[in-house]
Design a protein around this motif. Structure first.
Motif, mmCIF file in Angstrom:
data_model
loop_
_atom_site.group_PDB
_atom_site.id
_atom_site.type_symbol
_atom_site.label_atom_id
_atom_site.label_comp_id
_atom_site.label_asym_id
_atom_site.label_seq_id
_atom_site.Cartn_x
_atom_site.Cartn_y
_atom_site.Cartn_z
ATOM 1 N N CYS A 41 4.373 1.885 11.422
ATOM 2 C CA CYS A 41 5.143 2.570 10.381
ATOM 3 C C CYS A 41 5.739 3.882 10.849
ATOM 4 O O CYS A 41 6.577 4.459 10.181
ATOM 5 N N HIS A 101 -0.410 -8.323 3.164
ATOM 6 C CA HIS A 101 -0.026 -8.848 4.491
ATOM 7 C C HIS A 101 -0.960 -8.392 5.610
ATOM 8 O O HIS A 101 -0.838 -8.840 6.748
ATOM 9 N N LYS A 102 -1.904 -7.491 5.301
ATOM 10 C CA LYS A 102 -2.896 -7.108 6.317
ATOM 11 C C LYS A 102 -4.089 -8.058 6.276
ATOM 12 O O LYS A 102 -5.030 -7.924 7.045
ATOM 13 N N SER A 157 -2.830 -3.826 0.785
ATOM 14 C CA SER A 157 -1.632 -4.649 1.014
ATOM 15 C C SER A 157 -2.049 -6.055 1.413
ATOM 16 O O SER A 157 -2.919 -6.218 2.279
ATOM 17 N N ASP A 185 -7.381 4.956 0.693
ATOM 18 C CA ASP A 185 -6.458 3.953 1.213
ATOM 19 C C ASP A 185 -7.317 2.962 2.017
ATOM 20 O O ASP A 185 -7.783 3.275 3.105
ATOM 21 N N GLN A 190 -6.642 -1.059 5.667
ATOM 22 C CA GLN A 190 -7.109 -1.669 6.927
ATOM 23 C C GLN A 190 -8.522 -2.225 6.841
ATOM 24 O O GLN A 190 -8.947 -2.940 7.742
ATOM 25 N N ALA A 226 0.815 -1.224 0.000
ATOM 26 C CA ALA A 226 0.000 0.000 0.000
ATOM 27 C C ALA A 226 0.845 1.268 0.000
ATOM 28 O O ALA A 226 0.421 2.298 -0.524
ATOM 29 N N THR A 227 2.041 1.211 0.571
ATOM 30 C CA THR A 227 2.904 2.401 0.539
ATOM 31 C C THR A 227 3.182 2.783 -0.911
ATOM 32 O O THR A 227 3.038 3.945 -1.311
HETATM 33 N N1 PMP Z 1 -2.051 2.454 4.713
HETATM 34 C C1 PMP Z 1 -2.499 2.018 5.886
HETATM 35 C C2 PMP Z 1 -3.827 2.509 6.403
HETATM 36 C C3 PMP Z 1 -1.748 1.116 6.635
HETATM 37 O O1 PMP Z 1 -2.198 0.691 7.822
HETATM 38 C C4 PMP Z 1 -0.508 0.676 6.119
HETATM 39 C C5 PMP Z 1 0.362 -0.291 6.912
HETATM 40 N N2 PMP Z 1 0.524 0.043 8.249
HETATM 41 C C6 PMP Z 1 -0.087 1.158 4.875
HETATM 42 C C7 PMP Z 1 -0.892 2.049 4.204
HETATM 43 C C8 PMP Z 1 1.209 0.740 4.272
HETATM 44 O O2 PMP Z 1 1.216 -0.610 3.940
HETATM 45 P P1 PMP Z 1 2.575 -1.345 3.561
HETATM 46 O O3 PMP Z 1 3.498 -1.147 4.716
HETATM 47 O O4 PMP Z 1 2.187 -2.750 3.356
HETATM 48 O O5 PMP Z 1 3.110 -0.704 2.332
#
Ligand code: PMP
Length: 374
Positions: A331, A202-203, A200, A176, A179, A70-71
């Protein structure tokens, strides 16, 4: 140890790992290669995964662009729209409670001269549709980017109404959804103004290092082109070059299939576990705790709790042999939470706050641990 940090990451599902293994061993073909079966099998596996993710989200399979997570999706969409349509000159509207991958991207664009509007939120971290509409009228933005469900306090934004407003004003809307996928059921087709989504794997019990940007097809005067971050061989409709990580994509697809099939029972279980934990914490700690979230209209299973007078880092270290919790977002854990600050919490209150993020794979008895905590 009880793992209660599922907003940071989740345990990979055994079925996901099983689905991935052949693509780390014998099925090592490059899906962009042609003519031989190893490549064809990889291509087919990627297509099947794409279809499973599209089914989960309610979009078309060719609207999914695989990214590293997602980043990257957030960076790609926000920078990509800003560059393609506005040469970094047109306004972007966002909020003060976005994930750092949205906020820092906006700050970067701001440093290049792009005007950014950061909407304030209410005491539970939500924006109102009226605020969004007013900001659109005042700034004629190129993009509105608003988090669907907050990773620290779990509050859900009014995405349906914001999507409707963005469509009315012909403004592109990105959310985004990292979650909420799997924890809140939605169908992107019901949100015609929502043009971009980030997520993402992995969530949602999938592997790390893989995610997606959904880039909806253009329709009815709403444009959705972006300038890519990565140029190269033209994979992913030219939006994201680079050899596809087939094993990760297959795992992501399997995870999407699993959560799609279990969505309603998982959501119900999460809500029950959350209520059970709220009851335990309330009866054990009474007025020594404050819930930073409200209990309605939120992602089930995420709780943000202030333990009055208790340093959160010391508490988490003390509890670490028994339970995995976090102070907020993994993060940006070195800085005080910008989300809690945006909802009006003082530095002291932030330093006393703990985030619980549950999974449907635990049982109520696991939470009984908190009955005896003093
Ligand atoms: N957006 C949200 C709302 C997140 O919770 C996260 C991960 N904590 C991210 C983006 C980023 O995801 P990733 O670290 O898998 O790139």
């Amino acid at each position: 140890m009880i793992y209660l940090d599922n907003s940071a990451t989740t345990k990979i599902a055994p079925e996901v790992l099983d689905a991935m293994m052949p693509y780390l061993k014998e099925e090592y073909g490059n899906p962009s290669s042609k003519y031989y079966s190893l490549a064809e099998k990889a291509k087919k596996a990627v297509m099947e995964a794409r279809e499973k993710i599209a089914t989960l989200l309610g979009c078309d399979h060719d609207e999914i662009v695989f990214t590293s997570g997602a980043t990257e999706s957030n960076n790609m969409i926000i920078k990509g729209v800003s560059e393609y349509y506005g040469d970094h000159k047109r306004t972007i509207i966002t909020t003060t409670v976005e994930h750092s991958s949205v906020l820092e991207t906006c700050r970067y664009l701001e440093s290049k001269g792009c005007p950014i509007v950061y909407l304030d939120v209410d005491q539970y971290g939500r924006v109102s549709p009226d605020q969004v509409e007013r900001a659109i009228q005042e700034t004629n933005p190129v993009l509105v980017s608003i988090i669907w469900g907050n990773n620290e306090i779990g509050s859900l934004n009014p995405i349906a109404q914001i999507s409707k407003i963005c469509k009315e004003y012909n403004v592109m809307f990105h959310s985004d959804a990292t979650q909420v996928v799997g924890k809140v059921s939605f169908d992107m087709k019901e949100f015609p103004g929502l043009r971009f989504l980030s997520l993402s794997a992995h969530k949602m019990y999938g592997p790390k290092g893989i995610g997606a940007a959904v880039i909806r097809k253009e329709s009815e005067n709403i444009y959705t082109k972006i300038t890519p971050l990565l140029h190269g061989g033209g994979q992913e409709n030219d939006y994201r070059s680079g050899t596809l990580a087939v094993h990760n994509i297959v795992g992501f697809g399997k995870a999407a299939e699993l959560i799609h099939n279990r969505a309603s029972s998982d959501q119900q279980k999460l809500a029950e576990l959350e209520q059970y934990l709220v009851d335990i914490l309330s009866s054990n700690f009474g007025d020594k705790i404050v819930f930073n979230n409200d209990h309605t209209n939120k992602i089930p299973g995420i709780l943000s709790v202030q333990f009055k007078g208790v340093n959160n880092e010391l508490l988490l270290k003390k509890l670490s042999p028994y339970v995995a919790l976090s102070t907020g977002s993994a993060c940006s854990s070195s800085k005080p939470s910008h989300v809690l600050s945006a909802i009006g919490k003082s530095l002291d209150e932030i330093r006393q706050t703990v985030r619980f993020s549950l999974s449907p794979h635990i049982e109520k008895k696991d939470l009984d641990f908190f009955k005896n905590l003093k």
